[in-house]
Design an enzyme around this catalytic site. Structure first.
Site, PDB file in Angstrom:
ATOM      1  N   GLU A  66      36.211  31.979  30.289  1.00  8.09           N
ATOM      2  CA  GLU A  66      36.412  32.292  31.709  1.00  8.09           C
ATOM      3  C   GLU A  66      36.394  33.804  31.961  1.00  8.09           C
ATOM      4  O   GLU A  66      37.361  34.371  32.478  1.00  8.09           O
ATOM      5  CB  GLU A  66      37.765  31.725  32.175  1.00  8.09           C
ATOM      6  CG  GLU A  66      37.940  30.238  31.987  1.00  8.09           C
ATOM      7  CD  GLU A  66      39.369  29.763  32.277  1.00  8.09           C
ATOM      8  OE1 GLU A  66      40.253  30.613  32.555  1.00  8.09           O
ATOM      9  OE2 GLU A  66      39.608  28.549  32.230  1.00  8.09           O
ATOM     10  N   ARG A  73      36.247  40.160  34.516  1.00  6.12           N
ATOM     11  CA  ARG A  73      36.113  41.617  34.497  1.00  6.12           C
ATOM     12  C   ARG A  73      34.926  42.100  33.673  1.00  6.12           C
ATOM     13  O   ARG A  73      34.200  43.006  34.080  1.00  6.12           O
ATOM     14  CB  ARG A  73      37.405  42.216  33.941  1.00  6.12           C
ATOM     15  CG  ARG A  73      37.494  43.708  34.049  1.00  6.12           C
ATOM     16  CD  ARG A  73      38.711  44.258  33.310  1.00  6.12           C
ATOM     17  NE  ARG A  73      39.904  43.483  33.485  1.00  6.12           N
ATOM     18  CZ  ARG A  73      40.851  43.746  34.384  1.00  6.12           C
ATOM     19  NH1 ARG A  73      40.738  44.777  35.186  1.00  6.12           N
ATOM     20  NH2 ARG A  73      41.921  42.976  34.470  1.00  6.12           N
ATOM     21  N   ARG A 103      43.889  48.800  42.778  1.00  7.30           N
ATOM     22  CA  ARG A 103      44.210  48.805  41.342  1.00  7.30           C
ATOM     23  C   ARG A 103      44.955  50.076  40.886  1.00  7.30           C
ATOM     24  O   ARG A 103      45.903  49.965  40.123  1.00  7.30           O
ATOM     25  CB  ARG A 103      42.949  48.602  40.497  1.00  7.30           C
ATOM     26  CG  ARG A 103      42.214  47.284  40.776  1.00  7.30           C
ATOM     27  CD  ARG A 103      41.174  46.947  39.723  1.00  7.30           C
ATOM     28  NE  ARG A 103      41.801  46.555  38.482  1.00  7.30           N
ATOM     29  CZ  ARG A 103      41.967  47.323  37.443  1.00  7.30           C
ATOM     30  NH1 ARG A 103      41.484  48.550  37.454  1.00  7.30           N
ATOM     31  NH2 ARG A 103      42.585  46.888  36.372  1.00  7.30           N
ATOM     32  N   TYR A 159      48.512  48.774  39.478  1.00  6.40           N
ATOM     33  CA  TYR A 159      48.624  48.644  38.013  1.00  6.40           C
ATOM     34  C   TYR A 159      48.589  49.992  37.299  1.00  6.40           C
ATOM     35  O   TYR A 159      48.355  50.026  36.087  1.00  6.40           O
ATOM     36  CB  TYR A 159      47.456  47.816  37.455  1.00  6.40           C
ATOM     37  CG  TYR A 159      47.162  46.530  38.164  1.00  6.40           C
ATOM     38  CD1 TYR A 159      48.045  45.456  38.103  1.00  6.40           C
ATOM     39  CD2 TYR A 159      45.970  46.364  38.866  1.00  6.40           C
ATOM     40  CE1 TYR A 159      47.760  44.264  38.742  1.00  6.40           C
ATOM     41  CE2 TYR A 159      45.674  45.176  39.503  1.00  6.40           C
ATOM     42  CZ  TYR A 159      46.574  44.133  39.434  1.00  6.40           C
ATOM     43  OH  TYR A 159      46.278  42.967  40.057  1.00  6.40           O
ATOM     44  N   CYS A 216      49.484  55.669  55.245  1.00 10.11           N
ATOM     45  CA  CYS A 216      50.814  56.282  55.295  1.00 10.11           C
ATOM     46  C   CYS A 216      51.722  55.758  54.200  1.00 10.11           C
ATOM     47  O   CYS A 216      52.715  55.070  54.472  1.00 10.11           O
ATOM     48  CB  CYS A 216      51.446  56.027  56.654  1.00 10.11           C
ATOM     49  SG  CYS A 216      50.356  56.521  57.966  1.00 10.11           S
TER      50      CYS A 216
HETATM   51  N1  LLP Z   1      41.079  32.748  33.718  1.00 11.79           N
HETATM   52  C1  LLP Z   1      42.294  32.752  34.280  1.00 11.79           C
HETATM   53  C2  LLP Z   1      43.109  31.541  34.243  1.00 11.79           C
HETATM   54  C3  LLP Z   1      42.777  33.930  34.880  1.00 11.79           C
HETATM   55  O1  LLP Z   1      43.991  33.933  35.425  1.00 11.79           O
HETATM   56  C4  LLP Z   1      41.971  35.098  34.892  1.00 11.79           C
HETATM   57  C5  LLP Z   1      42.441  36.328  35.519  1.00 11.79           C
HETATM   58  C6  LLP Z   1      40.697  35.029  34.313  1.00 11.79           C
HETATM   59  C7  LLP Z   1      40.280  33.843  33.721  1.00 11.79           C
HETATM   60  C8  LLP Z   1      39.751  36.192  34.281  1.00 11.79           C
HETATM   61  O2  LLP Z   1      40.271  37.257  33.553  1.00 11.79           O
HETATM   62  P1  LLP Z   1      39.343  38.525  33.225  1.00 11.79           P
HETATM   63  O3  LLP Z   1      38.239  38.085  32.298  1.00 11.79           O
HETATM   64  O4  LLP Z   1      38.804  39.039  34.514  1.00 11.79           O
HETATM   65  O5  LLP Z   1      40.290  39.481  32.586  1.00 11.79           O
HETATM   66  N2  LLP Z   1      43.813  41.863  39.455  1.00 11.79           N
HETATM   67  C9  LLP Z   1      43.971  42.265  38.074  1.00 11.79           C
HETATM   68  C10 LLP Z   1      43.470  41.216  37.126  1.00 11.79           C
HETATM   69  C11 LLP Z   1      44.149  39.893  37.316  1.00 11.79           C
HETATM   70  C12 LLP Z   1      43.608  38.841  36.421  1.00 11.79           C
HETATM   71  C13 LLP Z   1      44.127  37.518  36.823  1.00 11.79           C
HETATM   72  N3  LLP Z   1      43.596  36.443  36.066  1.00 11.79           N
HETATM   73  C14 LLP Z   1      43.279  43.610  37.871  1.00 11.79           C
HETATM   74  O6  LLP Z   1      42.755  44.164  38.818  1.00 11.79           O
HETATM   75  O7  LLP Z   1      43.286  44.146  36.760  1.00 11.79           O
END
Ligand code: LLP
Length: 416
Positions: A273, A276, A312, A316, A342
């Site tokens: 899955e 990013r 972001r 974070y 603001c």
């Molecule tokens: N699968 C599930 C169940 C997830 O919760 C997520 C991300 C992914 C796959 C994908 O993860 P990736 O490959 O993108 O790391 N907003 C945060 C990231 C939150 C990720 C939430 N879940 C940021 O901007 O760093």
């Protein structure tokens, strides 16, 4: 590797100068490169060649219909977390039979719709949810394909807000309770056990914790097999990190190799899955310098993008490289890049050494393709920026800038 490179000092997206895009659509604006998206998907997918697998792109990273359509054409499946994401995938021509549905709080109407269109699998996070799914499926006269999301209690070593595989997180079923949950799944009506799932976090910089989680999953697969419960697929989630600054996460190939090493001799299908790693470095956010301001010793570069456009950095403490679109000046300054909102939290970079900047300079905020636009809001009544897809020499506006009317379109004054 991405397709944002300089030509004669000017930054381009593929064959198009970013300055030309800013002139056309204004700033702030998100710009994606089609060739980069396709390359990232192919590299990730190819790393699993020879192993039965399905790459389900995590829609939350970037959910524009054009992006989803592009990935669907490459054969991607999709990892969704809401009915909104499901309908987007369907609207973009995605195959429901390649969709997995994650999330700790699915609603009954969402479960119903997922069963109606025939998705591949619901990733279940609790016994309560399992019972709810069984009820919904029974009422529809359908069977619900499920995986249990196991919380393997390993530390992904990433930011606490995006780490999900620890017992203290809300996600999944503690791995010691997993067998009980599968027994319940087989006892409930209308449930088909398909797989086993986990996702331990995001922006993971080292394959070791994922391998550790996989080992726990595999020992569960064996234990379940002994009880006569067969697992057909193993969903190892997303989470592979990217380089924002100087991180050196595993490449998709070495990440796959580390996991495949453990899967040798097993006939399990693997579901992945990634979000990013496909989109992060395939997008930039363009912003223009409004003015330069000095408060004592501090030098603030006030730009026209803000925390509502890219949250972001403040949410974070995330680092995004910021570079001038034009030829960078020789002189360097240490600056904060801030927006007009603001709040002191409204910054894109703090204490950053950058080539000297002046009003009207155009900047590219790099690595903004994932969790950029999808996390944008209208805070401070700011219309959300447009999204642009560059394809060679072609520029496609794949989402228009919101208008001011869009901001209050659905609002009503009761006494008017
Ligand atoms: N699968 C599930 C169940 C997830 O919760 C997520 C991300 C992914 C796959 C994908 O993860 P990736 O490959 O993108 O790391 N907003 C945060 C990231 C939150 C990720 C939430 N879940 C940021 O901007 O760093």
């Amino acid at each position: 590797m991405d397709h944002f490179q300089r030509q004669d000092g000017e930054l381009y997206a593929e064959g198009v100068a970013l300055r030309a895009i800013a002139d056309e659509v204004g700033t702030p604006a998100y710009v994606y490169s089609r060739a980069t998206i396709e390359r990232h998907f192919r590299v990730f997918d190819d790393a699993w060649e020879g192993q039965d697998h399905l790459v389900c792109y995590a829609v939350k990273a970037s959910s524009n219909l054009a992006i989803l359509s592009l990935l669907a054409k490459l054969g991607a499946g999709f990892d969704i977390v809401s009915i909104g994401e499901l309908e987007r995938v369907l609207r973009a021509g995605g195959d429901p039979a390649k969709v997995v549905f994650s999330g700790v709080g699915k609603r009954r109407d969402e479960i119903r719709r997922a069963l109606e269109v025939g998705i591949l699998c619901l990733n279940v996070e609790s016994r309560a949810e399992l019972e709810m799914i069984s009820e919904v499926a029974t009422s529809m006269g359908k069977r619900a394909p499920i995986s249990m999301r196991i919380n393997p209690d390993v530390d992904a070593g990433t930011h606490p807000y995006i780490s999900t595989g620890l017992q203290t997180n809300k996600f999944g079923i503690p791995w010691r309770e997993a067998r009980e949950a599968y027994r319940l799944a087989t006892a409930l009506p209308s449930i088909d056990v398909m797989g086993l799932d986990c996702h331990i976090g995001s922006q993971i910089a080292d394959a070791a914790p994922v391998v550790e989680a996989l080992d726990r999953l595999l020992s569960l697969v064996d234990a379940l097999q002994e009880e006569g419960i067969s697992i057909h697929h193993l969903d190892v989630g997303g989470g592979l990190g990217i380089t924002y600054e100087d991180e050196t996460p595993p490449t998709p190939a070495s990440y796959a190799a580390a996991l495949r090493e453990r899967l040798k001799g097993r006939s399990l299908r693997v579901v992945l899955e990634p979000g990013r790693v496909i989109m992060g470095n395939a997008g930039v956010m363009l912003t223009r310098v409004e003015l330069v301001k000095h408060n004592g010793d501090k030098r603030f570069i006030v730009v026209d993008a803000a925390m509502n456009d890219l949250i972001r950095p403040t949410l974070y403490s995330a680092y995004h490289r910021i570079v001038p679109v034009g030829v960078p000046a020789e002189a360097q300054d240490v600056v904060d890049i801030v927006g007009p909102i603001c709040e002191s939290g409204d910054f894109l970079a703090q204490d950053r050494e950058l080539p000297r900047l002046a009003a009207d300079d155009l900047l590219a905020v790099r690595s903004a393709g994932a969790y950029g636009f999808t996390m944008a809001s209208n805070y401070n009544s700011r219309p959300r920026p447009p999204e642009v897809l560059v394809d060679g020499e072609a520029v496609h506006v794949i989402r228009e800038r919101e208008s001011l009317e869009d901001l209050w379109r659905d609002e009503k004054i009761p006494w008017d």
